[in-house]
Design an enzyme around this catalytic site. Structure first.
Site, PDB file in Angstrom:
ATOM      1  N   GLU A   1      -8.763 -33.694  26.779  1.00  0.00           N
ATOM      2  CA  GLU A   1      -7.878 -34.609  26.147  1.00  0.00           C
ATOM      3  C   GLU A   1      -7.064 -35.554  26.865  1.00  0.00           C
ATOM      4  O   GLU A   1      -6.899 -36.844  26.588  1.00  0.00           O
ATOM      5  CB  GLU A   1      -6.864 -33.930  25.002  1.00  0.00           C
ATOM      6  CG  GLU A   1      -7.708 -32.892  24.151  1.00  0.00           C
ATOM      7  CD  GLU A   1      -8.201 -31.509  24.643  1.00  0.00           C
ATOM      8  OE1 GLU A   1      -8.262 -30.544  24.125  1.00  0.00           O
ATOM      9  OE2 GLU A   1      -8.381 -31.500  26.133  1.00  0.00           O
TER      10      GLU A   1
ATOM     11  N   GLN B   1     -12.129 -31.871  34.022  1.00  0.00           N
ATOM     12  CA  GLN B   1     -12.858 -31.973  35.500  1.00  0.00           C
ATOM     13  C   GLN B   1     -11.822 -30.942  36.057  1.00  0.00           C
ATOM     14  O   GLN B   1     -10.781 -31.056  36.193  1.00  0.00           O
ATOM     15  CB  GLN B   1     -12.338 -33.396  35.790  1.00  0.00           C
ATOM     16  CG  GLN B   1     -12.993 -34.652  35.121  1.00  0.00           C
ATOM     17  CD  GLN B   1     -14.602 -34.673  35.210  1.00  0.00           C
ATOM     18  OE1 GLN B   1     -15.137 -34.477  36.097  1.00  0.00           O
ATOM     19  NE2 GLN B   1     -15.338 -34.449  33.894  1.00  0.00           N
TER      20      GLN B   1
ATOM     21  N   ASN C   1     -11.087 -28.500  39.651  1.00  0.00           N
ATOM     22  CA  ASN C   1     -10.809 -28.524  41.122  1.00  0.00           C
ATOM     23  C   ASN C   1     -10.952 -27.393  41.583  1.00  0.00           C
ATOM     24  O   ASN C   1     -10.091 -26.468  41.096  1.00  0.00           O
ATOM     25  CB  ASN C   1      -9.889 -29.646  41.334  1.00  0.00           C
ATOM     26  CG  ASN C   1      -9.812 -30.037  42.729  1.00  0.00           C
ATOM     27  OD1 ASN C   1      -9.461 -29.283  43.714  1.00  0.00           O
ATOM     28  ND2 ASN C   1      -9.956 -31.204  42.904  1.00  0.00           N
ATOM     29  N   ALA C   2     -11.407 -26.808  43.012  1.00  0.00           N
ATOM     30  CA  ALA C   2     -11.196 -25.895  43.479  1.00  0.00           C
ATOM     31  C   ALA C   2      -9.612 -25.449  43.767  1.00  0.00           C
ATOM     32  O   ALA C   2      -9.124 -24.186  43.886  1.00  0.00           O
ATOM     33  CB  ALA C   2     -11.936 -25.810  44.788  1.00  0.00           C
TER      34      ALA C   2
ATOM     35  N   CYS D   1      -4.446 -27.474  24.618  1.00  0.00           N
ATOM     36  CA  CYS D   1      -3.649 -26.704  25.249  1.00  0.00           C
ATOM     37  C   CYS D   1      -2.237 -27.337  25.018  1.00  0.00           C
ATOM     38  O   CYS D   1      -2.073 -28.563  24.482  1.00  0.00           O
ATOM     39  CB  CYS D   1      -3.959 -26.465  26.546  1.00  0.00           C
ATOM     40  SG  CYS D   1      -3.851 -27.852  27.532  1.00  0.00           S
TER      41      CYS D   1
ATOM     42  N   CYS E   1      -1.862 -30.761  26.851  1.00  0.00           N
ATOM     43  CA  CYS E   1      -2.425 -31.970  26.161  1.00  0.00           C
ATOM     44  C   CYS E   1      -1.712 -32.046  24.942  1.00  0.00           C
ATOM     45  O   CYS E   1      -1.629 -33.307  24.643  1.00  0.00           O
ATOM     46  CB  CYS E   1      -3.897 -31.485  25.735  1.00  0.00           C
ATOM     47  SG  CYS E   1      -5.141 -31.362  27.046  1.00  0.00           S
TER      48      CYS E   1
END
Length: 160
Positions: A75, A63, A65-66, A112, A115
């Protein structure tokens, strides 16, 4: 000076169909989650599905976000949801799939670093390894029996 050698053992499957049906089903859930990703900036869609010891399957997708970097990876979306809603359940396994919008993603994409640390926290907390399966949008699948294969020198609460 002393040198140490760290080794990891991973299993590589040429395609998803080589895996048992329950793992194929979990990866299919990761595909569904991946298709629900909100990634208007990176155009890189990731889905994760977690199997809990109570039989629940938890899905998460990245998800964005700008206000980079306030988004969240698939994950961690899944693992934090599991921890918040099923705090006593153990995580048995996790399936991860990633797809780039503008090119075919055939290489297995591992979690990553952030995660990996989050997964490690749950593995240590439950005193039980978490099997992790990861792939691109199709093609080969890599299996790690434990997060420690992907992050061998864990940073844990014992250092705090």
């Amino acid at each position: 000076m002393k040198k140490i050698q760290i080794q990891s053992e991973l299993e590589v499957y040429d395609e998803l169909s080589e895996l048992p049906q329950d793992i194929q089903n979990l990866m299919q859930a990761a595909f569904v989650a991946r298709d629900n990703a909100y990634a208007p900036y990176s155009h890189f869609h990731v889905g994760a599905a977690i199997l809990l010891d109570n039989g629940e399957i938890i899905k998460g997708s990245n998800q964005e976000n700008a206000a980079y970097p306030s988004g969240l990876c698939a994950e961690r979306t899944a693992i934090y949801y599991a921890g918040a809603n099923f705090p006593d359940a153990k995580i048995i396994m996790m399936a991860i799939s990633a797809r780039a919008k503008n090119k075919e993603t055939l290489t297995p994409i591992p979690p990553c670093g952030s995660c990996r640390q989050a997964i490690a926290e749950y593995e240590v907390k439950q005193k039980q390894p978490i099997a992790i399966y990861f792939m691109g949008e199709r093609g080969s699948v890599i299996k790690s029996d434990s997060l420690q294969n992907l992050l061998p020198l864990l940073f844990t609460q014992e250092y705090l």
